[in-house]
Scaffold this motif. Structure first.
Motif, mmCIF file in Angstrom:
data_model
loop_
_atom_site.group_PDB
_atom_site.id
_atom_site.type_symbol
_atom_site.label_atom_id
_atom_site.label_comp_id
_atom_site.label_asym_id
_atom_site.label_seq_id
_atom_site.Cartn_x
_atom_site.Cartn_y
_atom_site.Cartn_z
ATOM 1 N N SER A 91 -3.042 -1.693 -5.227
ATOM 2 C CA SER A 91 -3.966 -1.624 -4.083
ATOM 3 C C SER A 91 -5.022 -2.722 -4.142
ATOM 4 O O SER A 91 -5.293 -3.389 -3.141
ATOM 5 C CB SER A 91 -4.660 -0.262 -4.028
ATOM 6 O OG SER A 91 -3.730 0.751 -3.833
ATOM 7 N N VAL A 92 -5.626 -2.897 -5.295
ATOM 8 C CA VAL A 92 -6.652 -3.930 -5.448
ATOM 9 C C VAL A 92 -6.034 -5.308 -5.190
ATOM 10 O O VAL A 92 -6.615 -6.133 -4.476
ATOM 11 C CB VAL A 92 -7.310 -3.859 -6.844
ATOM 12 C CG1 VAL A 92 -8.150 -5.092 -7.120
ATOM 13 C CG2 VAL A 92 -8.154 -2.604 -6.957
ATOM 14 N N ALA A 133 -0.467 6.733 -15.750
ATOM 15 C CA ALA A 133 0.289 5.496 -15.528
ATOM 16 C C ALA A 133 0.507 5.257 -14.040
ATOM 17 O O ALA A 133 0.349 4.124 -13.562
ATOM 18 C CB ALA A 133 1.629 5.562 -16.259
ATOM 19 N N MET A 134 0.850 6.299 -13.311
ATOM 20 C CA MET A 134 1.079 6.150 -11.866
ATOM 21 C C MET A 134 -0.215 5.777 -11.141
ATOM 22 O O MET A 134 -0.212 4.914 -10.253
ATOM 23 C CB MET A 134 1.656 7.437 -11.272
ATOM 24 C CG MET A 134 3.026 7.804 -11.770
ATOM 25 S SD MET A 134 4.230 6.563 -11.353
ATOM 26 C CE MET A 134 5.494 6.925 -12.523
ATOM 27 N N PHE A 135 -1.317 6.399 -11.513
ATOM 28 C CA PHE A 135 -2.594 6.080 -10.883
ATOM 29 C C PHE A 135 -3.026 4.652 -11.215
ATOM 30 O O PHE A 135 -3.541 3.942 -10.361
ATOM 31 C CB PHE A 135 -3.671 7.068 -11.311
ATOM 32 C CG PHE A 135 -3.612 8.403 -10.617
ATOM 33 C CD1 PHE A 135 -2.522 8.790 -9.853
ATOM 34 C CD2 PHE A 135 -4.657 9.279 -10.730
ATOM 35 C CE1 PHE A 135 -2.480 10.016 -9.216
ATOM 36 C CE2 PHE A 135 -4.630 10.519 -10.099
ATOM 37 C CZ PHE A 135 -3.537 10.886 -9.336
ATOM 38 N N PHE A 136 -2.829 4.234 -12.454
ATOM 39 C CA PHE A 136 -3.175 2.866 -12.843
ATOM 40 C C PHE A 136 -2.380 1.863 -12.020
ATOM 41 O O PHE A 136 -2.938 0.901 -11.486
ATOM 42 C CB PHE A 136 -2.921 2.644 -14.338
ATOM 43 C CG PHE A 136 -2.957 1.196 -14.735
ATOM 44 C CD1 PHE A 136 -4.168 0.545 -14.896
ATOM 45 C CD2 PHE A 136 -1.784 0.479 -14.932
ATOM 46 C CE1 PHE A 136 -4.204 -0.798 -15.248
ATOM 47 C CE2 PHE A 136 -1.818 -0.854 -15.272
ATOM 48 C CZ PHE A 136 -3.029 -1.499 -15.438
ATOM 49 N N SER A 164 0.126 -8.849 -8.515
ATOM 50 C CA SER A 164 -0.462 -7.549 -8.862
ATOM 51 C C SER A 164 0.615 -6.486 -8.982
ATOM 52 O O SER A 164 0.552 -5.637 -9.870
ATOM 53 C CB SER A 164 -1.520 -7.138 -7.848
ATOM 54 O OG SER A 164 -0.943 -6.881 -6.591
ATOM 55 N N PHE A 165 1.610 -6.532 -8.103
ATOM 56 C CA PHE A 165 2.692 -5.549 -8.164
ATOM 57 C C PHE A 165 3.459 -5.661 -9.477
ATOM 58 O O PHE A 165 3.620 -4.684 -10.208
ATOM 59 C CB PHE A 165 3.641 -5.731 -6.975
ATOM 60 C CG PHE A 165 4.856 -4.844 -7.032
ATOM 61 C CD1 PHE A 165 4.747 -3.496 -6.762
ATOM 62 C CD2 PHE A 165 6.088 -5.360 -7.367
ATOM 63 C CE1 PHE A 165 5.852 -2.661 -6.817
ATOM 64 C CE2 PHE A 165 7.199 -4.542 -7.431
ATOM 65 C CZ PHE A 165 7.082 -3.194 -7.152
ATOM 66 N N TYR A 166 3.922 -6.872 -9.782
ATOM 67 C CA TYR A 166 4.697 -7.050 -11.011
ATOM 68 C C TYR A 166 3.827 -6.911 -12.255
ATOM 69 O O TYR A 166 4.293 -6.417 -13.285
ATOM 70 C CB TYR A 166 5.433 -8.384 -10.990
ATOM 71 C CG TYR A 166 6.553 -8.377 -9.966
ATOM 72 C CD1 TYR A 166 7.632 -7.514 -10.105
ATOM 73 C CD2 TYR A 166 6.495 -9.183 -8.849
ATOM 74 C CE1 TYR A 166 8.642 -7.477 -9.161
ATOM 75 C CE2 TYR A 166 7.507 -9.155 -7.902
ATOM 76 C CZ TYR A 166 8.575 -8.299 -8.062
ATOM 77 O OH TYR A 166 9.569 -8.249 -7.133
ATOM 78 N N GLY A 167 2.576 -7.287 -12.173
ATOM 79 C CA GLY A 167 1.660 -7.082 -13.292
ATOM 80 C C GLY A 167 1.449 -5.606 -13.580
ATOM 81 O O GLY A 167 1.430 -5.183 -14.732
ATOM 82 N N VAL A 215 0.841 -1.194 0.000
ATOM 83 C CA VAL A 215 0.000 0.000 0.000
ATOM 84 C C VAL A 215 0.880 1.250 0.000
ATOM 85 O O VAL A 215 0.555 2.251 -0.637
ATOM 86 C CB VAL A 215 -0.971 -0.009 1.200
ATOM 87 C CG1 VAL A 215 -1.749 1.277 1.281
ATOM 88 C CG2 VAL A 215 -1.924 -1.182 1.094
ATOM 89 N N GLY A 216 2.019 1.172 0.669
ATOM 90 C CA GLY A 216 2.956 2.299 0.689
ATOM 91 C C GLY A 216 3.473 2.632 -0.700
ATOM 92 O O GLY A 216 3.621 3.797 -1.058
#
Length: 101
Positions: free
Chosen positions: A59-60, A50-53, A77-80, A2-3
């Motif tokens: 987060s999801v 891009a940053m918001f996406f 999700s992070f690497y995706g 989340v950070g």
């Protein structure tokens, strides 16, 4: 995780609304004459999107991972988000439509 998502949101806001264009790699090293040839506001919008996406996907993924108790989902999700977000950022910011000439 989340950070990292919060960091991406802050970075997107800083570049677009805070006009911290020096954070965009390559743009800050251009001479003043070259900078005038680009629509920096449009490029900043690409960076923000891009940053918001990436922040959204991270987060999801984090919350789904916590809900399903499957820690691997956080990393997928992070690497995706990075695998989709970074190419979008590179391709979107280097499009010819952002050049004013």
């Amino acid at each position: 995780m989340v950070g990292i998502a919060i960091f991406f949101i802050i970075l997107g806001i800083a570049i677009k609304n805070g006009k911290l264009y020096f954070l965009m790699a390559g743009y800050n090293t251009l001479p003043a004459e070259e900078k005038k040839k680009y629509d920096v506001e449009a490029i900043a919008s690409v960076f923000r999107n891009a940053m918001f996406f990436m922040a959204f996907v991270i987060s999801v993924g984090h919350y789904i991972s916590e809900w399903l108790e499957l820690p691997a989902i956080k990393f997928y999700s992070f690497y995706g988000a990075l695998l989709v977000g970074i190419p979008y950022l590179l391709i979107g910011s280097n499009r010819k439509k952002h050049k004013l000439d």
